[in-house]
Design a protein around this motif. Sequence first.
Motif, mmCIF file in Angstrom:
data_model
loop_
_atom_site.group_PDB
_atom_site.id
_atom_site.type_symbol
_atom_site.label_atom_id
_atom_site.label_comp_id
_atom_site.label_asym_id
_atom_site.label_seq_id
_atom_site.Cartn_x
_atom_site.Cartn_y
_atom_site.Cartn_z
ATOM 1 N N TYR A 2 27.422 -1.677 3.560
ATOM 2 C CA TYR A 2 27.963 -0.919 4.697
ATOM 3 C C TYR A 2 28.975 -1.774 5.464
ATOM 4 O O TYR A 2 30.072 -1.334 5.789
ATOM 5 C CB TYR A 2 26.812 -0.494 5.607
ATOM 6 N N ALA A 3 28.587 -3.033 5.744
ATOM 7 C CA ALA A 3 29.480 -3.907 6.511
ATOM 8 C C ALA A 3 30.749 -4.200 5.714
ATOM 9 O O ALA A 3 31.856 -4.163 6.256
ATOM 10 C CB ALA A 3 28.753 -5.196 6.865
ATOM 11 N N GLN A 4 30.581 -4.452 4.417
ATOM 12 C CA GLN A 4 31.754 -4.804 3.601
ATOM 13 C C GLN A 4 32.733 -3.637 3.492
ATOM 14 O O GLN A 4 33.945 -3.832 3.556
ATOM 15 C CB GLN A 4 31.319 -5.290 2.218
ATOM 16 N N VAL A 5 32.195 -2.421 3.356
ATOM 17 C CA VAL A 5 33.074 -1.247 3.295
ATOM 18 C C VAL A 5 33.851 -1.131 4.604
ATOM 19 O O VAL A 5 35.003 -0.707 4.633
ATOM 20 C CB VAL A 5 32.239 0.035 3.010
ATOM 21 N N ASN A 6 33.211 -1.573 5.686
ATOM 22 C CA ASN A 6 33.894 -1.530 6.984
ATOM 23 C C ASN A 6 34.682 -2.821 7.266
ATOM 24 O O ASN A 6 35.021 -3.119 8.409
ATOM 25 C CB ASN A 6 32.881 -1.258 8.100
ATOM 26 N N SER B 189 33.860 -6.099 6.943
ATOM 27 C CA SER B 189 33.271 -7.299 7.541
ATOM 28 C C SER B 189 32.296 -7.973 6.576
ATOM 29 O O SER B 189 31.603 -7.308 5.816
ATOM 30 C CB SER B 189 32.549 -6.905 8.827
ATOM 31 N N ASN B 190 32.244 -9.296 6.647
ATOM 32 C CA ASN B 190 31.294 -10.037 5.817
ATOM 33 C C ASN B 190 30.138 -10.557 6.644
ATOM 34 O O ASN B 190 29.259 -11.247 6.151
ATOM 35 C CB ASN B 190 31.989 -11.215 5.132
ATOM 36 N N SER B 191 30.187 -10.224 7.951
ATOM 37 C CA SER B 191 29.145 -10.703 8.829
ATOM 38 C C SER B 191 28.361 -9.485 9.328
ATOM 39 O O SER B 191 28.932 -8.535 9.860
ATOM 40 C CB SER B 191 29.840 -11.496 9.936
ATOM 41 N N LEU B 192 27.037 -9.494 9.091
ATOM 42 C CA LEU B 192 26.239 -8.295 9.342
ATOM 43 C C LEU B 192 25.666 -8.293 10.757
ATOM 44 O O LEU B 192 24.951 -9.226 11.135
ATOM 45 C CB LEU B 192 25.101 -8.170 8.329
ATOM 46 N N THR B 193 25.970 -7.244 11.513
ATOM 47 C CA THR B 193 25.522 -7.164 12.902
ATOM 48 C C THR B 193 24.364 -6.173 13.038
ATOM 49 O O THR B 193 24.077 -5.416 12.107
ATOM 50 C CB THR B 193 26.663 -6.674 13.807
ATOM 51 N N HIS B 194 23.773 -6.169 14.235
ATOM 52 C CA HIS B 194 22.674 -5.251 14.518
ATOM 53 C C HIS B 194 23.130 -3.800 14.347
ATOM 54 O O HIS B 194 22.436 -2.972 13.755
ATOM 55 C CB HIS B 194 22.178 -5.500 15.948
ATOM 56 N N SER B 195 24.349 -3.497 14.823
ATOM 57 C CA SER B 195 24.783 -2.089 14.723
ATOM 58 C C SER B 195 25.065 -1.707 13.277
ATOM 59 O O SER B 195 24.837 -0.561 12.875
ATOM 60 C CB SER B 195 25.963 -1.788 15.649
ATOM 61 N N ASP B 196 25.525 -2.668 12.445
ATOM 62 C CA ASP B 196 25.679 -2.372 10.994
ATOM 63 C C ASP B 196 24.317 -1.990 10.415
ATOM 64 O O ASP B 196 24.179 -1.035 9.659
ATOM 65 C CB ASP B 196 26.147 -3.615 10.209
ATOM 66 N N ALA B 197 23.295 -2.799 10.798
ATOM 67 C CA ALA B 197 21.955 -2.575 10.242
ATOM 68 C C ALA B 197 21.449 -1.196 10.655
ATOM 69 O O ALA B 197 20.984 -0.418 9.820
ATOM 70 C CB ALA B 197 20.993 -3.667 10.717
ATOM 71 N N GLN B 198 21.593 -0.873 11.937
ATOM 72 C CA GLN B 198 21.106 0.435 12.414
ATOM 73 C C GLN B 198 21.833 1.574 11.705
ATOM 74 O O GLN B 198 21.211 2.508 11.187
ATOM 75 C CB GLN B 198 21.327 0.554 13.915
ATOM 76 N N ALA B 199 23.165 1.478 11.655
ATOM 77 C CA ALA B 199 23.948 2.577 11.076
ATOM 78 C C ALA B 199 23.657 2.725 9.584
ATOM 79 O O ALA B 199 23.457 3.840 9.076
ATOM 80 C CB ALA B 199 25.439 2.318 11.309
ATOM 81 N N ALA B 200 23.574 1.583 8.871
ATOM 82 C CA ALA B 200 23.347 1.658 7.419
ATOM 83 C C ALA B 200 21.966 2.221 7.118
ATOM 84 O O ALA B 200 21.808 3.078 6.246
ATOM 85 C CB ALA B 200 23.492 0.261 6.803
ATOM 86 N N LEU B 201 20.962 1.780 7.872
ATOM 87 C CA LEU B 201 19.597 2.227 7.585
ATOM 88 C C LEU B 201 19.410 3.695 7.946
ATOM 89 O O LEU B 201 18.719 4.436 7.248
ATOM 90 C CB LEU B 201 18.576 1.333 8.284
ATOM 91 N N ASP B 202 20.089 4.137 9.004
ATOM 92 C CA ASP B 202 20.036 5.575 9.329
ATOM 93 C C ASP B 202 20.674 6.363 8.190
ATOM 94 O O ASP B 202 20.162 7.396 7.771
ATOM 95 C CB ASP B 202 20.778 5.863 10.643
#
Length: 340
Positions: A226-230, A232-245
């Motif tokens: 999810y982060a890479q498609v957006n 970024s190579n650094s994974l944030t809390h909002s990446d985690a929330q959005a990807a898991l949802d």
Amino acid sequence: MNPQSATDELAAEHALRPKTLKDFIGQHRVRQQIDVLLRAARKRDSAADHILLSGPPGLGKTTLAMILASEMQTPIRITSGPAITHAGDLAAILSSLVEGEILFLDEIHRLPRPAEELLYLAMEDFRVDVVVGKGPGATAIPLQLPRFTLVGATTRAGLLPSPLRDRFGFTAHLDFYEESELEEVISRSAVLLGLTIDKDAIGEIASRSRGTPRISNRLLRRVRDYAQVNGSNSLTHSDAQAALDMYEVDAKGLDRLDRSVLLALIERFNGGPVGLSTLAIAVGEETETVESVAEPFLVRNGFMARTPRGRVATALGWEHVGRTPPPGIATLFDTPAPDA
Ligand code: ADP
């Protein structure tokens, strides 16, 4: 999942497997027990006793078997109950083992009966009887086997007949992991995958991993995608929330199967009690999948309970799917749950 991505997932999983007992996170008691068993075997310079590993999928049974082999510096042969269709298949595998080799038999509860009986003699006396000929002229020729260690794995230790269970020198039950242990698993995997990840993102993934390291690693890879498609190579809390949802893993870690089991129990059977096979039919899954994958997690986390009359949704289960629990629901749990 298409075959290519299933292969990719397997390769990714293999790359993240800890290789030594020291790197195996959590399960302190099991680790300690195995450590003693290995040291004793090394001291005696002989194969370790047969070991049975039980517990829900993804908790580290295969990983532990591979660690046993590398710690003992022995080869390992991997097969599974359903892959052995005839006793002869198992006899061929057993007779080709080398001294000290580990035979890892996954899903041992699904071994066909004749193969299971052959295993008794092999485990106890390191012998198989090869039957030559047919009918009244058939003779059994005993074949001596090298001393090997059988490592059996099962999601359902209760399904193993006791003559088989009793032949294991040691049974280790793997339990779901604590969130802090899963955070360790995720941090370790992030390093191996060359990812930078926020502490909060690690916590978010850990809390939605159903207590299971395999799921932690899988969700980490999805958050990375999810982060890479957006960009970024650094994974944030909002990446985690959005990807898991996006992948339908809810805040308590329930995935689509868990939720459909809970919803069916509540909507179609008014919260139960209902038999497991009826529940499995209602969600269109095999009874074994519901029993070994969804149920242990739902029961362990208090969403569902086993009662002598069948499975019931708890107040927490009702609330989790946005329903008001019926009054008096607590009285359903007065009787202790049966083991099976
Ligand atoms: P099982 O055989 O019980 O289904 P596996 O041994 O295949 O589970 O484990 C699945 C994945 O989870 C492995 O690839 C490994 O990366 C990870 N894993 C399991 N247990 C641990 C652990 N204790 N520490 C770190 N990673 C683990």
